[in-house]
Design a protein around this motif. Structure first.
Motif, PDB file in Angstrom:
ATOM      1  N   SER A   1       0.852  -1.179   0.000  1.00  0.00           N
ATOM      2  CA  SER A   1       0.000   0.000   0.000  1.00  0.00           C
ATOM      3  C   SER A   1       0.891   1.232   0.000  1.00  0.00           C
ATOM      4  O   SER A   1       1.861   1.299   0.762  1.00  0.00           O
ATOM      5  N   SER A   2       0.569   2.221  -0.854  1.00  0.00           N
ATOM      6  CA  SER A   2       1.394   3.413  -0.967  1.00  0.00           C
ATOM      7  C   SER A   2       0.551   4.595  -1.415  1.00  0.00           C
ATOM      8  O   SER A   2      -0.507   4.426  -2.008  1.00  0.00           O
ATOM      9  N   THR A   3       1.051   5.801  -1.168  1.00  0.00           N
ATOM     10  CA  THR A   3       0.396   7.000  -1.689  1.00  0.00           C
ATOM     11  C   THR A   3       1.037   7.418  -3.005  1.00  0.00           C
ATOM     12  O   THR A   3       0.626   8.403  -3.609  1.00  0.00           O
ATOM     13  N   ASN A   4       2.022   6.653  -3.464  1.00  0.00           N
ATOM     14  CA  ASN A   4       2.748   6.953  -4.686  1.00  0.00           C
ATOM     15  C   ASN A   4       2.391   5.918  -5.756  1.00  0.00           C
ATOM     16  O   ASN A   4       2.755   4.750  -5.640  1.00  0.00           O
ATOM     17  N   LYS A   5       1.689   6.347  -6.814  1.00  0.00           N
ATOM     18  CA  LYS A   5       1.245   5.412  -7.850  1.00  0.00           C
ATOM     19  C   LYS A   5       2.404   4.751  -8.596  1.00  0.00           C
ATOM     20  O   LYS A   5       2.377   3.541  -8.809  1.00  0.00           O
ATOM     21  N   PRO A   6       3.452   5.490  -9.019  1.00  0.00           N
ATOM     22  CA  PRO A   6       4.564   4.812  -9.706  1.00  0.00           C
ATOM     23  C   PRO A   6       5.222   3.723  -8.855  1.00  0.00           C
ATOM     24  O   PRO A   6       5.607   2.678  -9.374  1.00  0.00           O
ATOM     25  N   THR A   7       5.328   3.944  -7.561  1.00  0.00           N
ATOM     26  CA  THR A   7       5.907   2.925  -6.684  1.00  0.00           C
ATOM     27  C   THR A   7       5.002   1.708  -6.615  1.00  0.00           C
ATOM     28  O   THR A   7       5.463   0.569  -6.702  1.00  0.00           O
ATOM     29  N   ALA A   8       3.701   1.933  -6.481  1.00  0.00           N
ATOM     30  CA  ALA A   8       2.752   0.821  -6.445  1.00  0.00           C
ATOM     31  C   ALA A   8       2.789   0.035  -7.756  1.00  0.00           C
ATOM     32  O   ALA A   8       2.730  -1.200  -7.747  1.00  0.00           O
ATOM     33  N   ASP A   9       2.908   0.742  -8.882  1.00  0.00           N
ATOM     34  CA  ASP A   9       2.992   0.062 -10.179  1.00  0.00           C
ATOM     35  C   ASP A   9       4.250  -0.797 -10.277  1.00  0.00           C
ATOM     36  O   ASP A   9       4.205  -1.916 -10.786  1.00  0.00           O
ATOM     37  N   SER A  10       5.374  -0.291  -9.781  1.00  0.00           N
ATOM     38  CA  SER A  10       6.607  -1.078  -9.867  1.00  0.00           C
ATOM     39  C   SER A  10       6.562  -2.285  -8.939  1.00  0.00           C
ATOM     40  O   SER A  10       7.076  -3.351  -9.279  1.00  0.00           O
TER      41      SER A  10
ATOM     42  N   THR B   1      -5.129  -0.858  -7.201  1.00  0.00           N
ATOM     43  CA  THR B   1      -6.422  -0.185  -7.059  1.00  0.00           C
ATOM     44  C   THR B   1      -6.230   1.120  -6.302  1.00  0.00           C
ATOM     45  O   THR B   1      -5.381   1.226  -5.428  1.00  0.00           O
ATOM     46  N   GLU B   2      -7.042   2.096  -6.648  1.00  0.00           N
ATOM     47  CA  GLU B   2      -6.967   3.418  -6.039  1.00  0.00           C
ATOM     48  C   GLU B   2      -8.047   3.539  -4.973  1.00  0.00           C
ATOM     49  O   GLU B   2      -9.202   3.183  -5.207  1.00  0.00           O
ATOM     50  N   HIS B   3      -7.678   4.013  -3.806  1.00  0.00           N
ATOM     51  CA  HIS B   3      -8.622   4.188  -2.707  1.00  0.00           C
ATOM     52  C   HIS B   3      -8.559   5.637  -2.257  1.00  0.00           C
ATOM     53  O   HIS B   3      -7.533   6.109  -1.799  1.00  0.00           O
ATOM     54  N   LYS B   4      -9.691   6.329  -2.398  1.00  0.00           N
ATOM     55  CA  LYS B   4      -9.756   7.730  -1.986  1.00  0.00           C
ATOM     56  C   LYS B   4     -10.170   7.809  -0.528  1.00  0.00           C
ATOM     57  O   LYS B   4     -10.911   6.974  -0.042  1.00  0.00           O
ATOM     58  N   PRO B   5      -9.702   8.808   0.188  1.00  0.00           N
ATOM     59  CA  PRO B   5     -10.071   8.939   1.591  1.00  0.00           C
ATOM     60  C   PRO B   5     -11.564   9.147   1.763  1.00  0.00           C
ATOM     61  O   PRO B   5     -12.187   9.861   0.984  1.00  0.00           O
ATOM     62  N   GLY B   6     -12.119   8.482   2.741  1.00  0.00           N
ATOM     63  CA  GLY B   6     -13.544   8.621   3.020  1.00  0.00           C
ATOM     64  C   GLY B   6     -14.439   7.744   2.171  1.00  0.00           C
ATOM     65  O   GLY B   6     -15.635   7.645   2.430  1.00  0.00           O
ATOM     66  N   ALA B   7     -13.887   7.104   1.148  1.00  0.00           N
ATOM     67  CA  ALA B   7     -14.685   6.226   0.295  1.00  0.00           C
ATOM     68  C   ALA B   7     -14.888   4.893   0.974  1.00  0.00           C
ATOM     69  O   ALA B   7     -13.973   4.357   1.594  1.00  0.00           O
ATOM     70  N   LYS B   8     -16.090   4.362   0.873  1.00  0.00           N
ATOM     71  CA  LYS B   8     -16.353   3.057   1.458  1.00  0.00           C
ATOM     72  C   LYS B   8     -15.854   1.984   0.510  1.00  0.00           C
ATOM     73  O   LYS B   8     -16.050   2.057  -0.698  1.00  0.00           O
ATOM     74  N   THR B   9     -15.184   0.993   1.052  1.00  0.00           N
ATOM     75  CA  THR B   9     -14.681  -0.100   0.235  1.00  0.00           C
ATOM     76  C   THR B   9     -15.385  -1.386   0.636  1.00  0.00           C
ATOM     77  O   THR B   9     -15.796  -1.566   1.775  1.00  0.00           O
ATOM     78  N   THR B  10     -15.541  -2.240  -0.343  1.00  0.00           N
ATOM     79  CA  THR B  10     -16.146  -3.541  -0.065  1.00  0.00           C
ATOM     80  C   THR B  10     -15.018  -4.545   0.062  1.00  0.00           C
ATOM     81  O   THR B  10     -14.023  -4.461  -0.652  1.00  0.00           O
TER      82      THR B  10
END
Length: 58
Positions: free
Chosen positions: A24-33, A44-53
């Motif tokens: 888990s990271s806040t940096n997309k290029p790092t997550a992709d690598s 997958t992208e998770h925005k703050p406050g969004a409910k996840t299933t």
């Protein structure tokens, strides 16, 4: 007092083929690598406050 800097940042999660979050990271290029190290994994992208299933379990 804990820092709340990351509370409003988008998080990118790397999920392997078993549905487990392996990174888990806040940096997309790092997550992709990191995802390239796990064949068949997804980012997958998770925005703050969004409910996840929860991921389906086998």
């Amino acid at each position: 007092m804990a820092c709340s800097c990351a509370k409003n940042k988008t998080t990118y999660k790397v999920t392997n083929t078993d549905g487990k979050v392996v990174y888990s990271s806040t940096n997309k290029p790092t997550a992709d690598s990191v995802a390239r190290r796990y064949p068949g994994s997804t980012v997958t992208e998770h925005k703050p406050g969004a409910k996840t299933t929860p991921a389906p379990t086998a």
